[in-house]
Structure formats: structure tokens, C-alpha cells
Scaffold this active site. Structure first.
Site, PDB file in Angstrom:
ATOM      1  N   GLU A   1       3.902   3.997   6.157  1.00  0.00           N
ATOM      2  CA  GLU A   1       2.690   3.179   6.058  1.00  0.00           C
ATOM      3  C   GLU A   1       1.628   3.952   5.290  1.00  0.00           C
ATOM      4  O   GLU A   1       1.598   5.181   5.314  1.00  0.00           O
ATOM      5  CB  GLU A   1       2.223   2.838   7.496  1.00  0.00           C
ATOM      6  CG  GLU A   1       0.902   2.128   7.634  1.00  0.00           C
ATOM      7  CD  GLU A   1       0.850   0.730   7.028  1.00  0.00           C
ATOM      8  OE1 GLU A   1       1.216   0.586   5.844  1.00  0.00           O
ATOM      9  OE2 GLU A   1       0.406  -0.193   7.722  1.00  0.00           O
TER      10      GLU A   1
ATOM     11  N   ASP B   1      -5.414  -0.429  -2.143  1.00  0.00           N
ATOM     12  CA  ASP B   1      -6.298  -1.268  -2.949  1.00  0.00           C
ATOM     13  C   ASP B   1      -7.588  -1.678  -2.264  1.00  0.00           C
ATOM     14  O   ASP B   1      -7.718  -1.631  -1.044  1.00  0.00           O
ATOM     15  CB  ASP B   1      -5.585  -2.576  -3.308  1.00  0.00           C
ATOM     16  CG  ASP B   1      -5.467  -3.508  -2.090  1.00  0.00           C
ATOM     17  OD1 ASP B   1      -4.892  -3.079  -1.078  1.00  0.00           O
ATOM     18  OD2 ASP B   1      -5.988  -4.641  -2.146  1.00  0.00           O
TER      19      ASP B   1
ATOM     20  N   GLY C   1       0.758  -1.244   0.000  1.00  0.00           N
ATOM     21  CA  GLY C   1       0.000   0.000   0.000  1.00  0.00           C
ATOM     22  C   GLY C   1       0.787   1.292   0.000  1.00  0.00           C
ATOM     23  O   GLY C   1       0.296   2.329  -0.439  1.00  0.00           O
TER      24      GLY C   1
ATOM     25  N   ARG D   1      -5.171   0.578  -7.065  1.00  0.00           N
ATOM     26  CA  ARG D   1      -3.917   1.137  -6.546  1.00  0.00           C
ATOM     27  C   ARG D   1      -3.396   2.255  -7.459  1.00  0.00           C
ATOM     28  O   ARG D   1      -2.654   3.119  -7.028  1.00  0.00           O
ATOM     29  CB  ARG D   1      -2.825   0.052  -6.474  1.00  0.00           C
ATOM     30  CG  ARG D   1      -3.075  -1.014  -5.426  1.00  0.00           C
ATOM     31  CD  ARG D   1      -1.828  -1.865  -5.261  1.00  0.00           C
ATOM     32  NE  ARG D   1      -2.075  -3.114  -4.566  1.00  0.00           N
ATOM     33  CZ  ARG D   1      -2.068  -3.269  -3.240  1.00  0.00           C
ATOM     34  NH1 ARG D   1      -1.828  -2.241  -2.456  1.00  0.00           N
ATOM     35  NH2 ARG D   1      -2.301  -4.449  -2.711  1.00  0.00           N
TER      36      ARG D   1
ATOM     37  N   PHE E   1     -13.857   3.025   3.853  1.00  0.00           N
ATOM     38  CA  PHE E   1     -12.876   2.195   3.160  1.00  0.00           C
ATOM     39  C   PHE E   1     -12.376   2.982   1.953  1.00  0.00           C
ATOM     40  O   PHE E   1     -13.152   3.419   1.118  1.00  0.00           O
ATOM     41  CB  PHE E   1     -13.494   0.858   2.718  1.00  0.00           C
ATOM     42  CG  PHE E   1     -12.434  -0.143   2.395  1.00  0.00           C
ATOM     43  CD1 PHE E   1     -11.870  -0.921   3.405  1.00  0.00           C
ATOM     44  CD2 PHE E   1     -11.957  -0.293   1.095  1.00  0.00           C
ATOM     45  CE1 PHE E   1     -10.850  -1.838   3.122  1.00  0.00           C
ATOM     46  CE2 PHE E   1     -10.949  -1.199   0.805  1.00  0.00           C
ATOM     47  CZ  PHE E   1     -10.394  -1.972   1.823  1.00  0.00           C
TER      48      PHE E   1
END
Ligand code: IMP
Ligand code: MG
Length: 180
Positions: A101, A161, A46, A167, A154
Site C-alpha cells: 500500500e 496523487d 498509488g 504521481r 496531504f
């Protein structure tokens, strides 16, 4: 954009992301001023777009490494068990480390990764997350730098993704299930 029963609604534009990364890079440069070589560790998959943009904005000597920890699989639910699928290649003992992250959600992944890397005795280990879903936290952990606080939605795009798709979207969007 409509695909496979859901719609992606833009939440954060590519332009806003770029502007925020410039600000974050200036703060990181101050924090690590004079460092010999910063090891920037991206969490796969990610963070791959974020780390690419972030390191190009950093006016510091950097080394780039990657670590892959298991998380969501193809579901929208987080797994509390974190496994390391791919470790970093380099030694970090006595080094300055910045873990990158994409999203801190429940906090399990970042907690696990930070714990693991700290066992290797870096001089200083800090963390940056592009997105923070604070209300979802199950473990008390906060990234040292956060790009954007987001609600419990979300999201996809900019490296992130949903079932391995989206992505490549240049912006961050929220997934809206198409009930029609
Ligand atoms: P945590 O362990 O619950 O903090 O989960 C962190 C990981 O879950 C992130 O690195 C993402 O890979 C994934 N994740 C959390 N929220 C989302 C989301 O909204 N979209 C896609 N992946 C997510
Ligand atoms: Mg992840």
C-alpha cells in the site's frame, strides 16, 4: 513547483526512499526466506511506483498482482466505504502474500483489503506501506512494515496523487495550498 493553486514541498527525497526500500527488502527476504513464490499484491493506483522499486530490490521468487479499491476520488477526504474496483487475477489459497500500500491513513482501505484476501486462506498474509499517518487512524490496523511515519499532511509523488496529478514526481512532497 507551483501548479493549480498549490505548491509541492519535498518531504522525502528519492534517495531516502531508495535507501529505505533496500532495508525493507532485506527484512522481507528474511521473513519469506525459502518461500516457494511470494505473491506481491499492489493496491492501485498509488502503490505502482513503490511496488516496482520494491520487487526489483527483492531477491525472492515473486509473482505480482494488483487490486484496486476505491478511496479518495478527487477529494482530500477519505471515504469510509471501500469498494473493490478490480480484484487480483491469481489464486492465493495456500500462498504467501504481501500486500503493498502507498499510505495507511484512516486504515479503512487496508482493513477491508486484508479481510477480503484472508477469506481466501493464504498461508501467510503480510502488509507493507510506504507511508503511515498514524494520527489519522480510525480503525486499529498497522502494516507489518512501514517505510516512513509521516505527520497529518496531504502528500503526493512517487505514485501518490492529488486529483490524479503528481504521481510522476520522483520524491514524496507535501501539498501546500497557495493562498496568494
Ligand atoms: P485509508 O483508507 O484512509 O487508510 O486511505 C488509504 C488511501 O487514501 C491511500 O491508499 C491513498 O490512496 C489515500 N490517501 C491517504 N492519504 C493520502 C495523501 O496524503 N495523499 C494522497 N492520497 C492519500
Ligand atoms: Mg490508495
Amino acid at each position: 513547483m507551483v501548479q493549480q493553486g498549490y505548491i509541492v514541498e519535498q518531504m522525502i527525497s528519492a534517495k531516502s526512499i531508495a535507501a529505505r526500500i533496500e532495508d525493507l527488502a532485506r527484512e522481507i527476504e528474511v521473513e519469506y526466506a525459502g518461500t516457494d513464490k511470494l505473491v506481491v499484491v499492489g493496491l492501485l493506483r498509488g502503490s505502482f511506483v513503490f511496488i516496482a522499486d520494491l520487487v526489483r530490490e527483492l531477491n525472492l521468487p515473486v509473482e505480482v498482482d494488483f487490486l484496486e479499491a476505491s478511496s479518495y476520488g478527487n477529494e482530500m477526504e477519505s471515504s469510509r466505504e471501500v469498494r473493490i474496483l478490480k480484484d487480483i487475477r491469481g489464486e492465493i489459497q495456500g500462498r504467501d502474500v504481501l500486500v503493498v500500500e502507498d499510505i495507511v491513513d484512516t486504515g479503512h482501505t487496508l482493513t477491508h483489503v486484508v479481510g477480503l484476501l484472508n477469506q481466501r486462506k493464504p498461508t501467510r498474509l503480510k502488509t507493507i506501506a510506504l507511508l503511515n499517518k498514524k494520527t489519522r487512524r480510525e480503525v486499529a490496523i498497522e502494516a507489518d512494515w512501514v517505510g516512513f511515519e509521516i505527520p497529518d499532511e496531504f502528500v503526493v509523488g512517487y505514485g501518490i496523487d492529488y486529483a490524479q496529478r503528481n504521481r510522476n514526481l520522483p520524491f514524496i512532497g507535501k501539498v501546500v495550498m497557495d493562498k496568494s
